[in-house]
Design an enzyme around this catalytic site. Sequence first.
Site, PDB file in Angstrom:
ATOM      1  N   HIS A 141      -4.888  -2.073  -2.000  1.00  0.00           N
ATOM      2  CA  HIS A 141      -4.345  -1.292  -0.880  1.00  0.00           C
ATOM      3  C   HIS A 141      -4.684   0.184  -0.995  1.00  0.00           C
ATOM      4  CE1 HIS A 141      -1.862  -4.010   1.664  1.00  0.00           C
ATOM      5  NE2 HIS A 141      -2.010  -4.797   0.608  1.00  0.00           N
ATOM      6  N   HIS A 151      -5.498  -4.683 -11.377  1.00  0.00           N
ATOM      7  CA  HIS A 151      -4.621  -5.022 -10.258  1.00  0.00           C
ATOM      8  C   HIS A 151      -4.753  -6.497  -9.894  1.00  0.00           C
ATOM      9  CE1 HIS A 151      -2.258  -4.697  -6.639  1.00  0.00           C
ATOM     10  NE2 HIS A 151      -3.214  -5.339  -5.992  1.00  0.00           N
TER      11      HIS A 151
END
Length: 747
Positions: free
Chosen positions: A552, A604
């Site tokens: 993101h 991530h």
Amino acid sequence: MIRINHVICPPARLRMMNIIFLVTYSGPVSLVDCTEGCQWFGLKELGAMKEPGLLSPEPLELLTLLENGEPMSMDFEEMVLPLTEMDAIPELDNHIEQLLAAGKLCFEEQRNILDEFLVACHPCIVMNLANFTLYMSAHGIPEADCTAHFRAFDVRRRRYLDFGDFLYGLAAMQPCTPHGALAAELRCRYIFRYYDSNEDDKMEFAEFKNMVHDIRSKKGLPCDKESVDNEASEHARVFGDETKTSLELMAFLRAVGQLKFRGTSSLFRLPKASGQRSGDAEKPDTEVSSDDDNDEESRGAKRKRTTSHNKTLRMTHRIKGLIGTATVSQSSDSDTAGVIFKSPDVRSRVLSNSSQGSSAVYELATHSVKVKRSGILSDVRTLWDMTGTSAVSGSIEIKPEDKTKMGRVSSVDSFDSKSHPNEMLHGLRYFERSANGSGKKKNFDWGNVDMVSLAKCLLSLCRDVEKLFREEKRLVRLKAPTYILGDLHGNFHDLICFEKAFWRAGPLLTPCSFLFLGDYVDRGEHGLEVVAYLFSQKILAPDKFILIRGNHELRTVQEMFTFKTECCKKFGKTVGKQIWESVNACFDSMPVAALVDNKIFCAHGGIPSPDTGFKSLSDINSIPVPLKDVEKESKLAWELMWNDPVKLELLSDEVKEDLDSSSGFFFNTRRGTGHMFTCKALEEFLHSNNLSHVVRAHEVQQAGFQVLQKGQLLTVFSSSGYCGGSNEAACILADRMKLRTIRLDTS
């Protein structure tokens, strides 16, 4: 006719004269028949000469001039050999420099390759196919493949390679050259020419099948005709809906760049790195050999005969690569393969405690702090302000220069209430709390704050933190104890709960590091506040607050979700877009992975597939900075952000059988990009990199965490009530050889 080629290489202080004589003989041929080994050629014979052909094109070029009636003359040409010196912080502003950097061909390696090139070409200054084949065969390339490699190197199709052609081709073939970003596009152009055997700038289906065959061979898959034909037919569909008999270069580049066609990372590779000399590994990278005579003898008689320029090439020249002396001496083995991308060692403090050894000396901190029982700081004073009180003995002399000593500037900034980071944190304290005055401000609301001043403070933070991110390696190494937090997604409430539980007095007064695994924005309504808080703490304690990038932290994703809209809503369209761009410029420079105690790998998304060209952890440090368009510029970074583990209980038996015969990766259909990886792939990754566990984020978990794949993989999620759900928030503490899961009560 005489042609004089003046060959110069300024960085290596090399000058050579290459002289070609062309004579015409009009007397009886019988006069020269008796000369053993002498053969006469006309223009027609030279043009029809088959391989290996001429060593150099000058005879054909000059004879053509004579046949065309050009007058006898002396022709002078100057050739500059393209050795590239890279400064300590290079601005690699053209694709050639970036390719050399990606291949880790610093000045010393280029200079060694130049030596080898001139030896192979002697007495010429260009290389023909025959000499190219001899060179490449000696460096591990099968002789049968050398013609295709020569075709790939011969970008201008001159049938001869100059030193630039040769050097750049080797850079594309280096084992360490990442198959991502610009390097991947350049490598794919070489690969396309390699398989374009008829040189028509199109890859016919038969040529495409040869590529598929080689990819399967590299993967250890069956290479029988039926298997290759079936896979080639299947892959041919990814290049467009329109049926074609051949594949054009741009369609090939697009398919590889969009991860539609995979496996090319293993193609067009040398068995080992170029430009290395025996014994070089034992010398510091900045050391220069001073024993030219002994070195000359060790290379044999032929070497002496052909390199009168050798002593010039070995002039005392300090290499201006990205390898400083301190960096070389302190690097671990796993980092040395990525040294070309190392930044100057101005902030190598993350592992300072473990690398100092017995010579380390403690010193007094600049400040004395007072902490309330609640853990909140109530008073901060410098030691020099306390001189003359009972706290500082008269025997202690604090000199004026101690007050401004550069080594302590970060401490001064950290406790200076007027510094931008502390001003922002003070503002965020106000934002967090309600106020009962006439305004009756609600908690988690800015109330009557001047948003223009807030924007200026945030932009200043972005400028400072972007510099910190650029200086960090792409794979950050840190030591336990470390708290590891997952997705926050704009949940400022939970972030403050973590602060109050684990670093209430501030990270500088907490004997732990804090690692955040990305996804700071989108979905939640306080992404800006989360970013402002994390950036502030990063500036105050850069070696204790480690932030890596999630999926993101990408503009395209934020435009589909909420962060861009949030910026414009809070600051207005013009200033909001400026804030959004500045924050994303910081995201572009963020590291993408971390390593705790050299055993716990953190990213991530997950571990990368072989399609990224990943070989070892040091490859991660080769990811370019900044990285704006991740999908196009680095497959490796993209997969570190997007990949997911497989949940075998959700797979059919047929899919499980396919996975058993593969490398343990398959396309991530759930996200439409990246890969999913099995326990087999994870175990191979851990074993090959000497790791024990992987910790990642990227997926919401009801308990805030999940233990997967034989207990070797942990997923952590640090935002409770995600998207209106009932999940908990959690973090992981790496300490004393334990990974402890901690759920946070955020009620």
